[in-house]
Write a protein that holds these residues in place. Structure first.
Motif, PDB file in Angstrom:
ATOM      1  N   ARG A  25      37.835  45.157  40.398  1.00 19.70           N
ATOM      2  CA  ARG A  25      36.502  45.349  40.960  1.00 19.70           C
ATOM      3  C   ARG A  25      36.559  45.455  42.486  1.00 19.70           C
ATOM      4  O   ARG A  25      35.917  46.317  43.079  1.00 19.70           O
ATOM      5  N   GLU A  26      37.359  44.600  43.106  1.00 18.24           N
ATOM      6  CA  GLU A  26      37.447  44.590  44.567  1.00 18.24           C
ATOM      7  C   GLU A  26      38.221  45.771  45.141  1.00 18.24           C
ATOM      8  O   GLU A  26      37.869  46.302  46.188  1.00 18.24           O
ATOM      9  N   ASN A  47      40.026  54.158  40.914  1.00 15.24           N
ATOM     10  CA  ASN A  47      41.424  54.487  41.177  1.00 15.24           C
ATOM     11  C   ASN A  47      42.238  53.203  41.059  1.00 15.24           C
ATOM     12  O   ASN A  47      42.073  52.280  41.855  1.00 15.24           O
ATOM     13  N   MET A  48      43.129  53.110  40.079  1.00 20.05           N
ATOM     14  CA  MET A  48      43.901  51.898  39.838  1.00 20.05           C
ATOM     15  C   MET A  48      45.053  51.703  40.816  1.00 20.05           C
ATOM     16  O   MET A  48      45.634  50.631  40.887  1.00 20.05           O
ATOM     17  N   LYS A  49      45.383  52.726  41.584  1.00 15.77           N
ATOM     18  CA  LYS A  49      46.530  52.615  42.487  1.00 15.77           C
ATOM     19  C   LYS A  49      46.420  51.437  43.458  1.00 15.77           C
ATOM     20  O   LYS A  49      47.384  50.694  43.620  1.00 15.77           O
ATOM     21  N   PRO A  50      45.272  51.209  44.108  1.00 13.04           N
ATOM     22  CA  PRO A  50      45.187  50.054  45.009  1.00 13.04           C
ATOM     23  C   PRO A  50      45.431  48.720  44.302  1.00 13.04           C
ATOM     24  O   PRO A  50      46.010  47.800  44.886  1.00 13.04           O
ATOM     25  N   ALA A  55      51.164  42.884  44.432  1.00 17.02           N
ATOM     26  CA  ALA A  55      52.028  42.223  43.442  1.00 17.02           C
ATOM     27  C   ALA A  55      51.235  41.580  42.308  1.00 17.02           C
ATOM     28  O   ALA A  55      51.560  41.746  41.132  1.00 17.02           O
ATOM     29  N   ARG A  56      50.190  40.850  42.635  1.00 22.00           N
ATOM     30  CA  ARG A  56      49.427  40.148  41.597  1.00 22.00           C
ATOM     31  C   ARG A  56      48.718  41.143  40.682  1.00 22.00           C
ATOM     32  O   ARG A  56      48.620  40.930  39.465  1.00 22.00           O
ATOM     33  N   GLY A  57      48.223  42.228  41.225  1.00 19.33           N
ATOM     34  CA  GLY A  57      47.559  43.244  40.414  1.00 19.33           C
ATOM     35  C   GLY A  57      48.515  43.928  39.450  1.00 19.33           C
ATOM     36  O   GLY A  57      48.137  44.291  38.343  1.00 19.33           O
TER      37      GLY A  57
END
Length: 65
Positions: A25-26, A47-50, A55-57
């Motif tokens: 979400r952030e 966009n899932m890239k960020p 690391a945690r994502g």
């Protein structure tokens, strides 16, 4: 192993999913006016890239499965 324990509570399944949802979400979900690569305009950008570049994502989908 002790360092990992601080990130994984005993009942971590739901916590991990909630944490991942918050990171997405952030970092990956935006409202606004965007022109997509197709040329179409959208009020939503995802966009899932960020998320995957922190690391945690990148770690949480592996822990939540």
């Amino acid at each position: 192993m002790a360092a990992l324990a601080k990130f994984r509570p005993v009942d971590s399944g739901q916590h991990d999913k909630d944490e991942l949802r918050e990171i997405v979400r952030e970092r990956s979900f935006r409202f606004g006016r965007y022109t997509l690569s197709s040329g179409i305009e959208s009020d939503i950008y995802f966009n899932m890239k960020p998320t995957m570049m922190v690391a945690r994502g990148a770690q949480l989908p592996l822990l939540s499965s």
